[in-house]
Design an enzyme around this catalytic site. Structure first.
Site, short mmCIF file in Angstrom:
data_model
loop_
_atom_site.label_atom_id
_atom_site.label_comp_id
_atom_site.label_asym_id
_atom_site.label_seq_id
_atom_site.Cartn_x
_atom_site.Cartn_y
_atom_site.Cartn_z
N SER A 1 0.85 -1.19 0.00
CA SER A 1 0.00 0.00 0.00
C SER A 1 0.88 1.24 0.00
CB SER A 1 -0.91 0.02 1.24
OG SER A 1 -1.56 1.27 1.37
N TYR B 1 -2.72 -0.26 10.68
CA TYR B 1 -2.68 -0.63 9.26
C TYR B 1 -1.41 -0.12 8.60
CZ TYR B 1 -4.12 -0.93 4.35
OH TYR B 1 -4.19 -1.19 3.00
#
Length: 707
Positions: free
Chosen positions: A584, A597
């Site tokens: 990501s 996260y």
């Protein structure tokens, strides 16, 4: 058309539906296709892609306007079980038969194939096959040429001609083995002329020709002849002694067979892929086990097959492994050493066969690796350029086993002499057919496992890889979602392109089970895409220990375990490979409400670097794709995550896609397909010397630039 009640069949399937056939009344070509599909649906009658069927009917000549006789026959390639009109060749019967006037004899056989093109009636029809004259010189309206196990068992037995004559009281003719072609067509006609009133012809070691005045007459005649052959074999089985000389070794229990098969398949695949990447298939069918566990295995396996259709798919002979059924397969180096000598021996045998049998104009020797590998007590492996070809090779060898079984029950099995087999395998017409085949796709021969591939990015990657020729293992921890994806893949790609497995990336047992399924279904693994994930968006105060553990278990531990366990298979194969980790932009960017996260994504990124550094020596490339805001079809964006991100940025959930696009340099919304394209860029062949890279697919987020 009035159809009498058919006799009861035990060994073949009577599938004719009077209502369906009546709807085709008067359409001889339609009835030909209908009959062909019924015959092809029963593998006891013919093999996949084997055999051909025909009909003759009147049609208007487009040049003269007069009615003329046309023959529709299955064209080159294709399969009668799935035959459609586009798979038929349509030829003028009178022109085809007139080629006798220019035929120069068997030494000039191959030149006749090009002349078939001068006989074509429908210019849009399929190219005529080498079997065209076999149908053309026989006068019957409907003809079936099949390769039934029961008939070939008689045709391939030492006393086949005598058995045929006695069994059918002279109503089935006999033509000795000869390679298909123009001359064989003339010999079929000669057999018919010398035996008027016969209902069919047996081709030595090859197959069966049967016919009728209508599609139904031909169909029922074909079934009756094959049923008679099968019944005769059944009645005589056991009279000479136990099947295949009796049992020499006992099979492992099913679970142990599958365990051994999964452990060995990647090793075998590595050896078989020494020239071209191969896909595998495994079966422990009871017929296979009966054969490979028998006293007669070595004798019969070394003889090879009889029917040319069997031989073309399975090679001169199988390789029989000398491993014990319960051999310890954990010492991979020792197993590879044993197999190395076995493969060297097989390749040497094949090269000697080629050198002994080749002609001055023979094509160069092809891949010398075996197609069929028999593991007594465990099962049969087959390897080919794609899954369908590997699976069909297994089906053909099972047909060959049935033939050997039947021939040995009634007489003595005979196979094609090596020279005849070579003349089929290296036939210039077969070589020309191979040269006309489409160029392999970029991922042909590759096997990919993409975690979390029942939706979103994972499904897009799996579809992209499948479209580029790969076999894929789709999976998810959501059974309902996986079933939906499974149905979608089956409809789009068919059964040979994928398998579907429930997979929990945090559980080593679940991961191992999925990889074992991949090994049994396809032979191993070449590409691993760690895509499974989830997101939790909370402030550091709101984050719970449970949230933290879940994120790190799925994202970091999951990536680690899937890579670690998959690595064992890649090393068994010794073919290199690719690992792609879907990370990501958050691995680089420090955003609000994202401690769990974002830090887990950073850990995934550095784990990728560490893995790349370690696995380069194995030829395994490890690369990263960094998406951002891929909202379409993503479970991550359902519920709390989307709400959390919207709250963090002060926008509504509905405004998130445009919000993310506007903050990028390119002002673009990112879709799953964009990530799939990036993954393909790494594995498609152009970046084979690249590892440890990060490819951002985020529309351009300057803060996420890796350098």
């Amino acid at each position: 058309m009035v159809i009498a009640e058919p006799r009861q069949f035990k060994h073949v399937s009577y599938l004719w539906n009077t209502k369906e056939a009546a709807a085709l009344e008067g359409d001889e070509v339609g009835l030909l296709i209908y009959r062909s599909n019924l015959l092809g649906a029963d593998l006891r009658l013919t093999n996949y892609g084997g055999g051909n069927t025909s009909c003759k009917a009147m049609a208007k000549d487009p040049l003269t306007g007069e009615q003329t006789e046309i023959m529709w026959v299955k064209g080159s390639g294709g399969d009668i079980g799935t035959l459609t009109k586009s798979g038929l060749a349509a030829l003028y019967v009178n022109r085809l038969r007139s080629l006798k006037n220019v035929y120069r004899g068997i030494d000039h056989e191959d030149e006749m194939v090009e002349l078939f093109n001068h006989c074509i009636y429908d210019l849009n029809s399929k190219a005529p096959s080498i079997d065209t004259p076999l149908h053309g010189f026989l006068p019957f309206k409907h003809i079936d040429h099949l390769h039934p196990d029961a008939a070939i068992a008689i045709a391939a037995s030492k006393e086949g001609e005598e058995i045929t004559k006695e069994l059918f009281n002279g109503t089935i003719g006999w033509v000795e083995w000869q390679r298909p072609g123009f001359d064989l067509g003339l010999k079929l006609k000669k057999c018919l002329d010398e035996n008027p009133g016969i209902r069919g012809i047996m081709l030595g070691s090859h197959g069966l020709f049967t016919w009728g005045d209508t599609a139904y007459d031909s169909y029922i005649n074909t079934l009756e002849v094959i049923e008679t052959c099968a019944q005769y074999i059944e009645e005589n089985t056991g009279k000479k002694g136990p099947v295949f000389g009796g049992t020499k070794i006992e099979s492992l229990p099913e679970d142990k067979r599958l365990q051994q098969g999964a452990a060995l398949a990647p090793v075998l695949r590595g050896f078989c892929s020494s020239e071209i990447m191969m896909i595998g298939h495994f079966t422990d069918d009871k017929k296979v086990l009966e054969f490979i566990n028998s006293n007669d295995l070595e004798r019969l396996a070394s003889m090879g097959t009889s029917c040319p259709d069997h031989f073309l798919r399975t090679k001169i002979r199988p390789m029989v492994l000398s491993l014990k059924p319960d051999e310890d397969l954990t010492n991979i180096d020792a197993i590879k050493e044993k197999l190395s000598s076995a493969f060297t021996g097989y390749r040497k045998m094949y090269a000697e066969y080629y050198e002994k049998c080749k002609h001055p104009n023979s094509p160069a020797m092809r891949d010398a690796n075996p197609v069929v590998i028999l593991y007594p007590g465990v099962g049969m492996f087959t390897f080919a350029k794609n899954k369908q070809t590997a699976r069909v090779a297994a089906e053909f060898y099972i047909n060959a086993i049935n033939v050997m079984n039947g021939a040995e029950a009634i007489s003595t099995y005979t196979s094609l002499p090596a020279q005849e087999a070579f003349n089929i395998e290296y036939w210039l017409l077969e070589e020309a057919k191979l040269q006309r085949m489409p160029k392999p796709k970029a991922l042909s021969g590759k096997i990919a496992l993409i975690t979390g591939s029942a939706g979103g990015i994972g499904k897009a990657v799996a579809k992209k890889f499948a479209e580029e020729g790969a076999c894929v293992v789709i999976n998810d921890n959501d059974a309902a979602r996986l079933e939906i994806a499974k149905a979608e893949f089956r409809q789009q790609y068919g059964k040979d392109v994928f398998i579907a497995e429930l997979l929990e990336v945090t559980e080593a047992g679940s991961i191992t089970k999925a990889y074992n399924s991949a090994a049994l279904a396809f032979g191993g693994i070449d590409i691993i895409v760690n895509n499974a994930g989830l997101s939790i968006s909370k402030t550091i105060e709101e984050h719970t220990e449970k949230d933290w553990n879940l994120l790190y278990d799925v994202l970091v531990k999951g990536q680690f375990l899937v890579t670690q366990i998959g690595l064992k298979i890649m090393r068994k194969q010794n073919l290199g490979g690719d690992i792609i980790n879907i990370v990501s932009k958050n691995a680089f960017v420090s955003g609000p409400n994202n401690t769990g996260y974002g830090s887990a994504k950073a850990a995934q990124l550095h784990l990728s670097r560490l893995t790349a550094a370690e696995l380069g020596q194995d030829g395994i490339r490890v690369n990263v794709v960094n998406p951002d805001a891929v909202i379409s079809d993503s479970k991550i964006w359902e519920g709390a995550w989307a709400e959390g991100r919207a709250k963090a940025y002060g926008v509504s959930v509905a405004e998130l896609p445009s919000f993310y696009a506007k903050r990028t340099l390119l002002n673009k919304i990112i879709n799953p397909g964009d990530i799939a394209d990036a993954c393909f860029a790494f594995v498609g062949g152009l970046l084979n010397k690249s590892t440890g890279n990060v490819l951002n697919v985020d529309g351009g987020v300057a803060a996420a630039f890796p350098r």
